[in-house]
Scaffold this motif. Structure first.
Motif, PDB file in Angstrom:
ATOM      1  N   LEU A  20     -23.790  17.027  -8.394  1.00 23.25           N
ATOM      2  CA  LEU A  20     -23.947  16.235  -7.173  1.00 23.25           C
ATOM      3  C   LEU A  20     -23.532  14.783  -7.416  1.00 23.25           C
ATOM      4  CD1 LEU A  20     -27.318  17.536  -5.669  1.00 23.25           C
ATOM      5  CD2 LEU A  20     -24.991  18.223  -5.113  1.00 23.25           C
ATOM      6  N   LYS A  21     -23.914  14.239  -8.564  1.00 22.44           N
ATOM      7  CA  LYS A  21     -23.528  12.868  -8.881  1.00 22.44           C
ATOM      8  C   LYS A  21     -22.017  12.769  -9.051  1.00 22.44           C
ATOM      9  CE  LYS A  21     -27.821  11.279 -11.037  1.00 22.44           C
ATOM     10  NZ  LYS A  21     -28.438  10.722 -12.275  1.00 22.44           N
ATOM     11  N   TRP A  22     -21.426  13.790  -9.679  1.00 20.64           N
ATOM     12  CA  TRP A  22     -19.973  13.789  -9.891  1.00 20.64           C
ATOM     13  C   TRP A  22     -19.249  13.772  -8.562  1.00 20.64           C
ATOM     14  CZ3 TRP A  22     -15.415  16.112  -8.882  1.00 20.64           C
ATOM     15  CH2 TRP A  22     -14.376  15.911  -9.774  1.00 20.64           C
ATOM     16  N   PHE A  23     -19.645  14.658  -7.644  1.00 16.77           N
ATOM     17  CA  PHE A  23     -18.992  14.726  -6.341  1.00 16.77           C
ATOM     18  C   PHE A  23     -19.276  13.474  -5.508  1.00 16.77           C
ATOM     19  CE2 PHE A  23     -18.558  19.419  -6.895  1.00 16.77           C
ATOM     20  CZ  PHE A  23     -17.193  19.475  -6.666  1.00 16.77           C
ATOM     21  N   SER A  24     -20.474  12.895  -5.651  1.00 18.30           N
ATOM     22  CA  SER A  24     -20.785  11.673  -4.911  1.00 18.30           C
ATOM     23  C   SER A  24     -19.907  10.519  -5.386  1.00 18.30           C
ATOM     24  CB  SER A  24     -22.264  11.314  -5.077  1.00 18.30           C
ATOM     25  OG  SER A  24     -23.090  12.293  -4.474  1.00 18.30           O
ATOM     26  N   PHE A  25     -19.755  10.376  -6.703  1.00 17.11           N
ATOM     27  CA  PHE A  25     -18.914   9.313  -7.252  1.00 17.11           C
ATOM     28  C   PHE A  25     -17.452   9.541  -6.870  1.00 17.11           C
ATOM     29  CE2 PHE A  25     -16.330   7.431 -10.657  1.00 17.11           C
ATOM     30  CZ  PHE A  25     -16.781   6.120 -10.608  1.00 17.11           C
ATOM     31  N   SER A  26     -16.994  10.786  -7.005  1.00 17.60           N
ATOM     32  CA  SER A  26     -15.620  11.127  -6.629  1.00 17.60           C
ATOM     33  C   SER A  26     -15.388  10.869  -5.149  1.00 17.60           C
ATOM     34  CB  SER A  26     -15.357  12.606  -6.949  1.00 17.60           C
ATOM     35  OG  SER A  26     -14.099  13.016  -6.449  1.00 17.60           O
ATOM     36  N   GLY A  27     -16.363  11.223  -4.311  1.00 19.27           N
ATOM     37  CA  GLY A  27     -16.243  10.979  -2.883  1.00 19.27           C
ATOM     38  C   GLY A  27     -16.174   9.499  -2.565  1.00 19.27           C
ATOM     39  N   GLY A  28     -16.940   8.691  -3.301  1.00 12.75           N
ATOM     40  CA  GLY A  28     -16.887   7.249  -3.100  1.00 12.75           C
ATOM     41  C   GLY A  28     -15.517   6.684  -3.411  1.00 12.75           C
ATOM     42  N   LEU A  29     -14.916   7.150  -4.503  1.00  9.82           N
ATOM     43  CA  LEU A  29     -13.560   6.715  -4.849  1.00  9.82           C
ATOM     44  C   LEU A  29     -12.559   7.134  -3.779  1.00  9.82           C
ATOM     45  CD1 LEU A  29     -14.779   6.051  -7.659  1.00  9.82           C
ATOM     46  CD2 LEU A  29     -12.716   7.058  -8.665  1.00  9.82           C
ATOM     47  N   ALA A  30     -12.703   8.361  -3.291  1.00 11.43           N
ATOM     48  CA  ALA A  30     -11.745   8.880  -2.309  1.00 11.43           C
ATOM     49  C   ALA A  30     -11.839   8.115  -0.997  1.00 11.43           C
ATOM     50  CB  ALA A  30     -12.001  10.367  -2.072  1.00 11.43           C
ATOM     51  N   VAL A  31     -13.048   7.838  -0.528  1.00  7.08           N
ATOM     52  CA  VAL A  31     -13.222   7.095   0.722  1.00  7.08           C
ATOM     53  C   VAL A  31     -12.652   5.685   0.559  1.00  7.08           C
ATOM     54  CG1 VAL A  31     -14.931   6.072   2.264  1.00  7.08           C
ATOM     55  CG2 VAL A  31     -15.180   8.441   1.520  1.00  7.08           C
ATOM     56  N   SER A  32     -12.918   5.068  -0.583  1.00  7.77           N
ATOM     57  CA  SER A  32     -12.366   3.745  -0.841  1.00  7.77           C
ATOM     58  C   SER A  32     -10.846   3.789  -0.840  1.00  7.77           C
ATOM     59  CB  SER A  32     -12.871   3.225  -2.188  1.00  7.77           C
ATOM     60  OG  SER A  32     -12.230   2.018  -2.537  1.00  7.77           O
ATOM     61  N   TYR A  33     -10.271   4.812  -1.448  1.00 11.63           N
ATOM     62  CA  TYR A  33      -8.813   4.957  -1.507  1.00 11.63           C
ATOM     63  C   TYR A  33      -8.207   5.033  -0.106  1.00 11.63           C
ATOM     64  CZ  TYR A  33      -4.292   7.187  -2.531  1.00 11.63           C
ATOM     65  OH  TYR A  33      -2.964   7.494  -2.600  1.00 11.63           O
ATOM     66  N   VAL A  34      -8.869   5.755   0.772  1.00 13.76           N
ATOM     67  CA  VAL A  34      -8.381   5.872   2.156  1.00 13.76           C
ATOM     68  C   VAL A  34      -8.358   4.514   2.842  1.00 13.76           C
ATOM     69  CG1 VAL A  34      -8.996   6.716   4.457  1.00 13.76           C
ATOM     70  CG2 VAL A  34      -8.952   8.292   2.517  1.00 13.76           C
ATOM     71  N   PHE A  35      -9.432   3.728   2.657  1.00 16.20           N
ATOM     72  CA  PHE A  35      -9.542   2.469   3.397  1.00 16.20           C
ATOM     73  C   PHE A  35      -8.762   1.320   2.765  1.00 16.20           C
ATOM     74  CE2 PHE A  35     -12.955   4.698   5.489  1.00 16.20           C
ATOM     75  CZ  PHE A  35     -12.940   4.177   6.768  1.00 16.20           C
ATOM     76  N   VAL A  36      -8.640   1.296   1.428  1.00 14.69           N
ATOM     77  CA  VAL A  36      -7.969   0.149   0.809  1.00 14.69           C
ATOM     78  C   VAL A  36      -6.511   0.434   0.480  1.00 14.69           C
ATOM     79  CG1 VAL A  36     -10.138  -0.705  -0.161  1.00 14.69           C
ATOM     80  CG2 VAL A  36      -8.642   0.716  -1.574  1.00 14.69           C
ATOM     81  N   TYR A  37      -6.080   1.699   0.583  1.00 18.08           N
ATOM     82  CA  TYR A  37      -4.669   1.993   0.306  1.00 18.08           C
ATOM     83  C   TYR A  37      -3.983   2.753   1.429  1.00 18.08           C
ATOM     84  CZ  TYR A  37      -0.392   3.829  -1.654  1.00 18.08           C
ATOM     85  OH  TYR A  37       0.921   4.163  -1.837  1.00 18.08           O
ATOM     86  N   VAL A  38      -4.526   3.916   1.818  1.00 18.63           N
ATOM     87  CA  VAL A  38      -3.822   4.781   2.766  1.00 18.63           C
ATOM     88  C   VAL A  38      -3.638   4.088   4.113  1.00 18.63           C
ATOM     89  CG1 VAL A  38      -3.905   6.957   4.046  1.00 18.63           C
ATOM     90  CG2 VAL A  38      -4.567   6.905   1.631  1.00 18.63           C
ATOM     91  N   LEU A  39      -4.715   3.592   4.705  1.00 24.07           N
ATOM     92  CA  LEU A  39      -4.606   2.964   6.025  1.00 24.07           C
ATOM     93  C   LEU A  39      -3.762   1.684   6.001  1.00 24.07           C
ATOM     94  CD1 LEU A  39      -8.207   3.569   7.437  1.00 24.07           C
ATOM     95  CD2 LEU A  39      -6.102   4.821   7.962  1.00 24.07           C
ATOM     96  N   PRO A  40      -3.964   0.770   5.034  1.00 25.90           N
ATOM     97  CA  PRO A  40      -3.074  -0.406   4.988  1.00 25.90           C
ATOM     98  C   PRO A  40      -1.608  -0.027   4.757  1.00 25.90           C
ATOM     99  CG  PRO A  40      -5.051  -0.821   3.713  1.00 25.90           C
ATOM    100  CD  PRO A  40      -5.073   0.633   4.074  1.00 25.90           C
ATOM    101  N   SER A  41      -1.358   0.976   3.924  1.00 34.85           N
ATOM    102  CA  SER A  41       0.022   1.394   3.675  1.00 34.85           C
ATOM    103  C   SER A  41       0.642   2.007   4.929  1.00 34.85           C
ATOM    104  CB  SER A  41       0.066   2.401   2.524  1.00 34.85           C
ATOM    105  OG  SER A  41      -0.347   1.810   1.320  1.00 34.85           O
ATOM    106  N   LEU A  42      -0.153   2.766   5.674  1.00 37.21           N
ATOM    107  CA  LEU A  42       0.349   3.341   6.922  1.00 37.21           C
ATOM    108  C   LEU A  42       0.690   2.227   7.917  1.00 37.21           C
ATOM    109  CD1 LEU A  42       0.939   5.922   8.497  1.00 37.21           C
ATOM    110  CD2 LEU A  42      -1.453   5.958   9.215  1.00 37.21           C
ATOM    111  N   HIS A  43      -0.135   1.192   7.955  1.00 36.74           N
ATOM    112  CA  HIS A  43       0.141   0.058   8.840  1.00 36.74           C
ATOM    113  C   HIS A  43       1.441  -0.638   8.421  1.00 36.74           C
ATOM    114  CE1 HIS A  43      -0.618  -3.274  11.535  1.00 36.74           C
ATOM    115  NE2 HIS A  43      -0.519  -4.119  10.524  1.00 36.74           N
ATOM    116  N   LYS A  44       1.626  -0.817   7.118  1.00 34.74           N
ATOM    117  CA  LYS A  44       2.845  -1.467   6.625  1.00 34.74           C
ATOM    118  C   LYS A  44       4.079  -0.630   6.929  1.00 34.74           C
ATOM    119  CE  LYS A  44       3.391  -1.696   2.161  1.00 34.74           C
ATOM    120  NZ  LYS A  44       3.211  -2.139   0.751  1.00 34.74           N
TER     121      LYS A  44
END
Length: 241
Positions: free
Chosen positions: A31-55
């Motif tokens: 559960l901790k592994w998936f929670s940490f992994s999920g945190g990284l993935a959500v961060s990746y979406v907001f700090v990379y995927v969405l800004p890159s899509l805007h660019k």
């Protein structure tokens, strides 16, 4: 081919072949592994995927005369989300209401779609020449995303996934790796591909990697979000990613 592209491609292939060996067997640790992994993935979406899509949307609007709005690529991303959600919905419904044979056949369709998804993700990363420290941080996020998706598919039909499914997904990575090194598409087509997989990735991150309330370990999830966001935003600031 750069050493960065080689390492990322090889790592993504091995992740699909060995995904379930990487996940802790203990419930709390898992559960901790998936929670940490999920945190990284959500961060990746907001700090990379969405800004890159805007660019990408801004660049397309500047260079393509018939793209006159500010949302064409966002619409493509919505189509990617809609298509993958539809496929998954059909498969889940078949698993609940259909005969086992039909449900297993539809699961093959889901495997094939994720094979194509892997190909497009790998192509986008390799073709955009993500290098150095940037490759490390984005590679970690995408790699953990692949682990979560692979584990979810494995839980549905362990025998199909272990015998054939994981090799289909790994082949998708290999195909995208090869395309990224040898196929040169127009900037517009590359932007459309990026938008499409961005929509699919947002769905998959929220569906597969954001842990449900009863399985989430929020402190670990928050650590994943804060740590990945802090490091990535700092690198963006100093190195103008």
């Amino acid at each position: 081919m750069s050493i960065d592209a080689f390492i990322m491609g090889f790592a993504f292939i091995m992740i699909h072949l060995l995904a379930n060996e990487l996940i802790p067997s203990g419930r709390i640790q898992r559960l901790k592994w998936f929670s940490f992994s999920g945190g990284l993935a959500v961060s990746y979406v907001f700090v990379y995927v969405l800004p890159s899509l805007h660019k990408e949307q801004i660049l397309v609007k500047q260079n393509v005369n018939y793209f006159t709005m500010e949302s064409e690529l966002y619409f493509v991303g919505l189509l990617g989300l809609l298509m993958f959600y539809g496929i998954q919905k059909v498969v889940r419904k078949a698993q609940l209401n259909s005969k086992p044979g039909k449900a297993r056949a539809l699961f093959w369709l889901q495997i094939l779609f994720f094979g194509v998804y892997n190909m497009l993700v790998a192509y986008t990363i390799i073709s955009h020449d993500v290098l150095g420290v940037q490759a490390v941080f984005y590679g970690i996020a995408v790699g953990l995303h692949f682990v979560a998706v692979a584990h979810d598919l494995w839980r549905e039909y362990e025998d199909i996934y272990n015998q054939v499914g994981r090799y289909v997904l790994a082949t998708g990575i290999l195909a995208g790796w090869f395309m990224g090194m040898n196929v040169h598409l127009s900037p517009l087509i590359e932007s459309i591909i990026f938008a499409f997989i961005s929509g699919a990735m947002i769905l998959n991150v929220l569906k597969y990697e954001l842990p449900p309330d009863d399985e989430a370990h929020f402190p670990t999830f928050a650590i994943g979000v804060v740590s990945y966001t802090t490091v990535t935003m700092s690198l963006k600031f100093f190195f103008q990613w």
